[in-house]
Every structure is written in C-alpha cells, then in structure tokens.
Design a protein around this motif. Structure first.
Motif, PDB file in Angstrom:
ATOM      1  N   LEU A  52       0.340  -1.184   0.340  1.00  0.00           N
ATOM      2  CA  LEU A  52       0.243   0.068  -0.799  1.00  0.00           C
ATOM      3  C   LEU A  52       0.786   1.353   0.255  1.00  0.00           C
ATOM      4  CD1 LEU A  52      -2.520   1.140   0.022  1.00  0.00           C
ATOM      5  CD2 LEU A  52      -2.725   0.899   2.939  1.00  0.00           C
ATOM      6  N   GLU A  53       1.528   0.438   0.765  1.00  0.00           N
ATOM      7  CA  GLU A  53       2.935   2.430   0.767  1.00  0.00           C
ATOM      8  C   GLU A  53       2.991   2.669  -0.208  1.00  0.00           C
ATOM      9  OE1 GLU A  53       5.391   1.867   4.356  1.00  0.00           O
ATOM     10  OE2 GLU A  53       3.609   2.592   5.814  1.00  0.00           O
ATOM     11  N   LYS A  54       4.049   1.786  -1.389  1.00  0.00           N
ATOM     12  CA  LYS A  54       4.740   1.686  -2.183  1.00  0.00           C
ATOM     13  C   LYS A  54       3.238   2.048  -3.215  1.00  0.00           C
ATOM     14  CE  LYS A  54       6.397  -1.123  -6.008  1.00  0.00           C
ATOM     15  NZ  LYS A  54       5.783  -0.247  -7.374  1.00  0.00           N
ATOM     16  N   LYS A  55       2.405   1.953  -3.336  1.00  0.00           N
ATOM     17  CA  LYS A  55       1.280   2.705  -4.432  1.00  0.00           C
ATOM     18  C   LYS A  55       0.689   4.071  -4.162  1.00  0.00           C
ATOM     19  CE  LYS A  55      -3.638   2.248  -5.348  1.00  0.00           C
ATOM     20  NZ  LYS A  55      -4.773   1.614  -4.821  1.00  0.00           N
ATOM     21  N   TRP A  56       1.264   4.321  -2.801  1.00  0.00           N
ATOM     22  CA  TRP A  56       1.312   5.733  -1.560  1.00  0.00           C
ATOM     23  C   TRP A  56       2.132   6.879  -2.867  1.00  0.00           C
ATOM     24  CZ3 TRP A  56      -0.054   4.565   3.647  1.00  0.00           C
ATOM     25  CH2 TRP A  56      -1.383   4.099   3.723  1.00  0.00           C
ATOM     26  N   ARG A  57       2.876   6.225  -2.867  1.00  0.00           N
ATOM     27  CA  ARG A  57       4.526   6.671  -3.188  1.00  0.00           C
ATOM     28  C   ARG A  57       4.332   6.674  -4.510  1.00  0.00           C
ATOM     29  NH1 ARG A  57       7.844   7.150   0.735  1.00  0.00           N
ATOM     30  NH2 ARG A  57       7.924   6.540   2.500  1.00  0.00           N
ATOM     31  N   ASP A  58       3.724   6.175  -5.306  1.00  0.00           N
ATOM     32  CA  ASP A  58       3.688   5.976  -6.351  1.00  0.00           C
ATOM     33  C   ASP A  58       2.749   7.257  -7.171  1.00  0.00           C
ATOM     34  OD1 ASP A  58       5.355   3.708  -7.180  1.00  0.00           O
ATOM     35  OD2 ASP A  58       4.498   2.239  -6.872  1.00  0.00           O
ATOM     36  N   LEU A  59       1.913   7.557  -6.179  1.00  0.00           N
ATOM     37  CA  LEU A  59       0.539   9.034  -6.446  1.00  0.00           C
ATOM     38  C   LEU A  59       1.427   9.846  -6.323  1.00  0.00           C
ATOM     39  CD1 LEU A  59      -2.011   6.564  -5.396  1.00  0.00           C
ATOM     40  CD2 LEU A  59      -1.748   7.067  -7.870  1.00  0.00           C
ATOM     41  N   GLY A  60       2.594   9.932  -5.471  1.00  0.00           N
ATOM     42  CA  GLY A  60       3.361  11.167  -5.813  1.00  0.00           C
ATOM     43  C   GLY A  60       3.031  11.847  -3.730  1.00  0.00           C
ATOM     44  N   HIS A  61       2.283  10.407  -2.993  1.00  0.00           N
ATOM     45  CA  HIS A  61       2.550  10.716  -1.605  1.00  0.00           C
ATOM     46  C   HIS A  61       4.091  10.586  -0.722  1.00  0.00           C
ATOM     47  CE1 HIS A  61      -1.947   9.129  -0.985  1.00  0.00           C
ATOM     48  NE2 HIS A  61      -1.808  10.106  -1.809  1.00  0.00           N
ATOM     49  N   GLY A  62       3.838  11.419  -0.008  1.00  0.00           N
ATOM     50  CA  GLY A  62       5.201  11.574   0.923  1.00  0.00           C
ATOM     51  C   GLY A  62       5.802  12.856   0.755  1.00  0.00           C
ATOM     52  N   SER A  63       5.321  13.554  -0.411  1.00  0.00           N
ATOM     53  CA  SER A  63       6.378  14.603  -0.201  1.00  0.00           C
ATOM     54  C   SER A  63       5.309  15.906  -0.447  1.00  0.00           C
ATOM     55  CB  SER A  63       7.348  14.748  -1.883  1.00  0.00           C
ATOM     56  OG  SER A  63       5.907  14.048  -2.920  1.00  0.00           O
ATOM     57  N   TYR A  64       5.474  16.902  -0.396  1.00  0.00           N
ATOM     58  CA  TYR A  64       4.219  18.204  -0.370  1.00  0.00           C
ATOM     59  C   TYR A  64       4.935  18.544  -1.912  1.00  0.00           C
ATOM     60  CZ  TYR A  64       2.048  22.591   1.264  1.00  0.00           C
ATOM     61  OH  TYR A  64       1.851  23.440   0.813  1.00  0.00           O
ATOM     62  N   ASP A  65       3.612  18.756  -2.364  1.00  0.00           N
ATOM     63  CA  ASP A  65       3.744  18.888  -4.200  1.00  0.00           C
ATOM     64  C   ASP A  65       3.083  20.215  -4.143  1.00  0.00           C
ATOM     65  OD1 ASP A  65       6.088  16.924  -4.553  1.00  0.00           O
ATOM     66  OD2 ASP A  65       4.039  15.355  -4.830  1.00  0.00           O
ATOM     67  N   GLU A  66       3.826  20.685  -5.462  1.00  0.00           N
ATOM     68  CA  GLU A  66       2.772  22.414  -5.987  1.00  0.00           C
ATOM     69  C   GLU A  66       1.935  21.525  -7.501  1.00  0.00           C
ATOM     70  OE1 GLU A  66       2.485  26.753  -6.689  1.00  0.00           O
ATOM     71  OE2 GLU A  66       5.011  25.891  -6.484  1.00  0.00           O
ATOM     72  N   LEU A  67       0.853  21.818  -7.286  1.00  0.00           N
ATOM     73  CA  LEU A  67       0.000  21.301  -9.006  1.00  0.00           C
ATOM     74  C   LEU A  67       0.031  22.717  -9.453  1.00  0.00           C
ATOM     75  CD1 LEU A  67      -3.548  19.997  -6.521  1.00  0.00           C
ATOM     76  CD2 LEU A  67      -1.438  19.087  -7.785  1.00  0.00           C
ATOM     77  N   GLY A  68       0.493  22.162 -10.282  1.00  0.00           N
ATOM     78  CA  GLY A  68       0.706  22.644 -11.384  1.00  0.00           C
ATOM     79  C   GLY A  68      -0.255  23.664 -12.133  1.00  0.00           C
TER      80      GLY A  68
END
Length: 220
Positions: A52-68
């Motif tokens: 589950l954590e691998k799936k989350w990371r693949d979706l961008g979880h774990g970082s704080y990103d800006e939406l373009g």
C-alpha cells in the motif's frame, strides 16, 4: 483512613495480579500452531502495508508538491482517497508558515496526499470552492470536501503553532491516521505571537463579472 486506603491498594493489586495470571495462562495454553498463525497474520499485514505504501508513493504521497494547474487538482483528487490541499498566495506570509508544517506532515503520513496550489492562478477552483481566505487548507476524502481550515483560528490563533497542532486538526476528519487523542488538542502554552503584518487585504481572484474577495487573516 490510612487502613482503608491500604486495603483498597491491596485489592487493586490482587485484581492486577489476577489479570496478569489470566494472560500468562492464556499464552501458555496456546499451541505452536496458534503462535505460527499469529506470526503469519502479522507478516501478511506487514506485506499488505508495504504494498500500500508503495502504491501511495507512486501517486506522489510522501512529499509536499505544488499542483501546476486546476486540472492537476482534479486528477490528484481522483487518484488519492485522502487529499489535503493548501490554497496559497506567494505574498501571504502565513502561507509560508503552513508550507513548513505540511511538508513535515507529508513525510510522516504516507496515507494522504499533500499538495499546494496558487489561488491567484486558480480562479475557477476558488470560485467553485468558495476560497476567500488565505491560507485555506481543504480536506478531501474520496474527492469530496469534508472540511477546511481557514487561517490559524483552529490552530491556537498564533503564528508559532506546532506541527502536531495542525496534525491533530487534520485528524478530526480522518484524512490522516492519528494515534493521539482527537478529543483534546496538543497542550502548548506560552504567549501568542502576533502576525507581523496584521493587515487585512482584499484581492479579486475570480474571472468574469462576479466579484468575490479573499482575505488574508491577521491576528489580534
């Protein structure tokens, strides 16, 4: 009085001892197959969590990103069940404070997607979601807005609030996994630090003829 207290303490001690004996007896009566089943179940849960954590990371979880752009907002909301979005403006100092805390929490809570989006570049979203105060943090679950945090009022109404205060506030709607006490916020004492600018500004962030102002929150 001392004798009564002593008797009560002895009674409590006997109850605790009895509970411990019961647990030990239960453990000793377990068969090897029972213990193996427990170990197998633990291993299974660990494996599922890792996947589950691998799936989350693949979706961008774990970082704080800006939406373009606004499309990225809708795309991210469809992919992640738990979605936390900070609507910000570069000139708003309190938004920069929020950035620091959300970046920390994003690394700690893989179960949720943490993002930010520039309110001035997202007029349609701000209009549709009634974003009028900055900073605003939207909490979404399965692409539905379940709550919003406006300014710092819910965070102790102070600029120097702790990260765990924001963590507690996010947990109230279960958009993050939380092991603390939801009924009581973290206890932080000390003088309030006033927002340095303490200015209320208004700026139109919508397109078209419809007027709607957003407000930078200040502390009294």
């Amino acid at each position: 009085m001392e004798r009564v207290v002593q008797q009560q303490l002895e009674e409590i001690g006997k109850q605790l001892e009895s509970q411990v004996d019961d647990q030990l007896a239960k453990f000793e009566s377990m068969k090897v197959d029972d213990l193996q089943s427990i170990r197998d179940e633990i291993q299974k849960k660990r494996k599922l969590r890792m996947e589950l954590e691998k799936k989350w990371r693949d979706l961008g979880h774990g970082s704080y990103d800006e939406l373009g752009d606004e499309k990225a907002f809708f795309d991210a909301g469809k992919k992640s069940d738990r979605f936390i979005v900070h609507f910000y403006r570069e000139a708003t100092e309190r938004c920069k404070i929020v950035d620091v805390h959300l970046k920390t929490l994003a690394a700690q809570h893989l179960e949720a997607r943490f993002c930010k989006i520039d309110a001035e570049k997202s007029p349609f979203l701000c209009s549709r979601l009634s974003i009028r105060m900055l900073p605003t943090i939207l909490l979404l679950h399965k692409n539905i807005v379940v709550d919003r945090i406006l300014g710092f009022t819910d965070l102790g109404n102070r600029d120097d609030f702790k990260t765990d205060m924001l963590e507690w506030r996010l947990a109230l709607k279960d958009v993050i996994e939380y092991e603390g006490d939801k009924h009581n916020p973290p206890d932080h004492t000390g003088p309030k630090k006033k927002h340095q600018t303490n200015i209320i500004r208004k700026r139109n962030i919508r397109r078209g003829n419809e007027d709607s102002d957003d407000t930078d929150e200040g502390s009294d």
